[in-house]
Design an enzyme around this catalytic site. Structure first.
Site, short mmCIF file in Angstrom:
data_model
loop_
_atom_site.label_atom_id
_atom_site.label_comp_id
_atom_site.label_asym_id
_atom_site.label_seq_id
_atom_site.Cartn_x
_atom_site.Cartn_y
_atom_site.Cartn_z
N SER A 139 0.83 -1.20 0.00
CA SER A 139 0.00 0.00 0.00
C SER A 139 0.86 1.25 0.00
O SER A 139 1.88 1.31 0.67
CB SER A 139 -0.92 0.02 1.22
OG SER A 139 -1.71 1.20 1.21
N LYS A 211 -4.65 -6.50 3.90
CA LYS A 211 -4.60 -5.44 2.89
C LYS A 211 -6.02 -5.12 2.40
O LYS A 211 -6.37 -3.96 2.17
CB LYS A 211 -3.73 -5.88 1.71
CG LYS A 211 -3.73 -4.90 0.51
CD LYS A 211 -3.30 -3.50 0.91
CE LYS A 211 -2.92 -2.63 -0.28
NZ LYS A 211 -3.92 -2.49 -1.31
N HIS A 214 -7.62 -3.04 5.02
CA HIS A 214 -7.01 -1.71 4.87
C HIS A 214 -7.75 -0.92 3.79
O HIS A 214 -8.10 0.25 3.99
CB HIS A 214 -5.53 -1.87 4.50
CG HIS A 214 -4.90 -0.62 3.95
ND1 HIS A 214 -5.11 -0.16 2.66
CD2 HIS A 214 -4.04 0.26 4.52
CE1 HIS A 214 -4.44 0.94 2.46
NE2 HIS A 214 -3.77 1.22 3.57
N ASN A 215 -8.01 -1.55 2.65
CA ASN A 215 -8.69 -0.85 1.56
C ASN A 215 -10.14 -0.54 1.91
O ASN A 215 -10.67 0.50 1.51
CB ASN A 215 -8.62 -1.69 0.28
CG ASN A 215 -7.23 -1.67 -0.34
OD1 ASN A 215 -6.25 -1.33 0.32
ND2 ASN A 215 -7.13 -2.05 -1.59
N GLU A 218 -9.99 2.39 3.97
CA GLU A 218 -9.68 3.51 3.07
C GLU A 218 -10.96 4.05 2.42
O GLU A 218 -11.16 5.26 2.32
CB GLU A 218 -8.70 3.03 2.00
CG GLU A 218 -8.29 4.06 0.98
CD GLU A 218 -7.40 3.43 -0.09
OE1 GLU A 218 -7.67 3.65 -1.29
OE2 GLU A 218 -6.44 2.73 0.27
#
Length: 509
Positions: A139, A211, A214-215, A218
């Protein structure tokens, strides 16, 4: 193309020379690693090598190969090969091409946004052949890849130990005490010192799962920022540049983050073709998405985690995509007329800041709650304090806020929900009055604020000792004999009423 150097001794190979791949190669080379590169289209590889030689300080450590077999032969054993290609079938195609050329003990690393279930499958299939497979989240966009991304590798500990020197060197670095990202890296002059933003996440698909979350975070982080902007724009009749100054000020405090920083910059930007207009005003309000936020929301539904704010951020993008329908609807469907507030704007700006911070706490709480349940589902053991640590630098959601999450899990490793941490609990208690007022004003004036509202609904639902699910469960028992638990009996004891029977007797299920 550079000549072959030290056949069989290069540290790592990379396949896929799109923007992220090229920048990650240069990052590794700057840290002293010799990198072999290959691309399906030879011309792209040759162009990259030519660009390196025309100005990159570490060009002598980047070696290009036109043939895959020569690329593989150039690597020291155990070979370490990272590929950044489109998720799905392209990843399987690269693996299939590599298998006849590699040996047992070699390590294949998928640095793309693959779905974690695919990573679990690939890791199992390759383990049977004696090949290590690492699914590593990367990232930070192109600048992060070039000067220090956040890296989230999953796979065997043996594979992690082999790639650890490269990953730790190339990841972003933060100040150990404050968690602030260390700045100032230049081509050929990487950051030295600090705490590295990478760690072994867990086995098989754990890295790609983290991940993905995380997105998802986001997505909601960006949506919350957009709603704060929208409220200032419509309720307070502020111009983009004024709002940009507000975000710039917010970036000095507890909301300090990469996304807040770039929001300030974007809102101050003028239209490149007409300096009298704000850039944001000429951008079509139709948001794109690549799917990782949707995966997060879908997985939350699959394993029964209430990540409603993350889901709302995905739905908001879907709604934005209906641009033509919304234009038609705006001429037909009526709502309240917005009456901009003219006095006391500073007070309302502060209320919006509180609403944004409280909503952000709830959004991150949902992401970490999702990972808490996922580790049970997939038999992982995740270290949430470490995950927050490696998100402090390099990645898109890097923020001062993450240091507080790191501290929360350091204080209580069994923390069930971030909102229960003393710091975050105090922050919500302090800000919720303003949070509620802002959402009320949005409803009153017809300003959509779905992420603010869903975050508040999550908070109110989580803090409720009793929810109306008792009535819901009664309905389920009525039409489907799905049974229910009693408040005056032990948990797990199930009962059913024979509803068609006029006497409606209760039975223990």
């Amino acid at each position: 193309m550079a000549k072959n150097q030290n056949n069989g001794e290069h540290h790592i190979g990379l396949i896929g020379l799109a923007v992220m791949g090229q920048n990650l190669v240069l990052n590794m080379a700057d840290h002293g690693f010799t990198v072999s590169v290959y691309n399906r289209t030879t011309e792209k590889m040759e162009e990259f090598i030519e660009r390196c030689q025309s100005g990159e300080p570490s060009a002598d450590r980047v070696i290009g190969y036109a043939k895959l077999k020569d690329f593989v032969k150039s690597l020291a054993k155990p070979r370490k090969i990272i590929f950044l290609v489109k998720a799905g079938r392209p990843v399987d195609m690269v693996i299939a091409e590599l298998l006849p050329l590699i040996d047992k003990g070699d390590i294949l690393i998928d640095g793309g946004n693959s779905e974690w279930t695919d990573t679990i499958r690939r890791e199992n299939e390759l383990a049977e052949k004696g090949i290590h497979f690492v699914g590593s989240g990367v990232s930070g966009g192109e600048l992060g890849a070039r000067f220090g991304p956040s890296l989230m590798p999953g796979g065997s500990k043996e594979a992690w130990n082999a790639i650890k020197p490269i990953w730790r060197a190339c990841a972003a670095k933060v100040d150990k005490k404050t968690g602030a990202e260390l700045q100032g890296a230049e081509a050929g002059k990487p950051i030295k010192g600090g705490e590295t933003c990478t760690a072994h996440i867990g086995p098989d698909g754990a890295g790609h799962y983290v991940k993905m979350v995380h997105n998802g975070i986001e997505y909601i982080d960006m949506q919350l920022i957009c709603e704060a902007y929208s409220i200032m724009r419509h309720l307070l009749a502020m111009k983009p540049e004024e709002i940009g100054e507000v975000f710039e000020e917010w970036n000095k405090g507890e909301l300090s983050s990469y996304l807040i920083e770039i929001t300030a910059d974007i809102l101050k930007q003028k239209d490149p073709t007409n300096k009298r207009k704000a850039f944001v005003d000429i951008v079509l309000d139709r948001a794109g998405q690549k799917g990782t936020g949707k995966w997060t929301a879908m997985n939350a539904l699959d394993i029964g985690v209430p990540a409603n704010a993350i889901g709302e951020a995905v739905y908001a993008r879907c709604l934005s995509a209906l641009k033509d329908e919304r234009v038609k609807a705006s001429k037909v469907l009526k709502g309240p007329k917005i009456k901009p507030i003219q006095r006391g704007k500073a007070k309302y700006v502060e209320m919006i800041r509180e609403a944004l911070y409280c909503s952000k706490i709830c959004a991150y709480a949902q992401g970490f709650q999702l990972m808490t349940e996922a580790q049970k589902e997939y038999n992982w053991k995740l270290n949430f304090g470490t995950i927050a640590k490696i998100w402090r630098g390099g990645c898109i959601i890097r923020a001062r806020f993450l240091q507080k999450i790191t501290d929360a899990y350091a204080n209580d490793k069994k923390l069930q929900n971030l909102m229960m941490d003393p710091y975050f609990k105090k922050a919500i208690h302090s800000g919720q009055e303003d949070w509620r007022k802002i959402i009320s004003l949005c409803a009153e004036h017809g300003i959509p604020s779905p992420a603010f509202g869903s975050a508040l609904a999550y908070y109110d639902g989580y803090r409720s000792e009793v929810l109306p699910a008792n009535l819901l469960q009664g309905m389920r028992d009525y039409f489907g004999a799905h049974t229910y638990e009693r408040t005056d009996k032990k948990r797990g004891e199930m009962f059913h009423i024979d509803w068609p029977d006029p006497k409606r007797p209760q039975y223990k299920a």
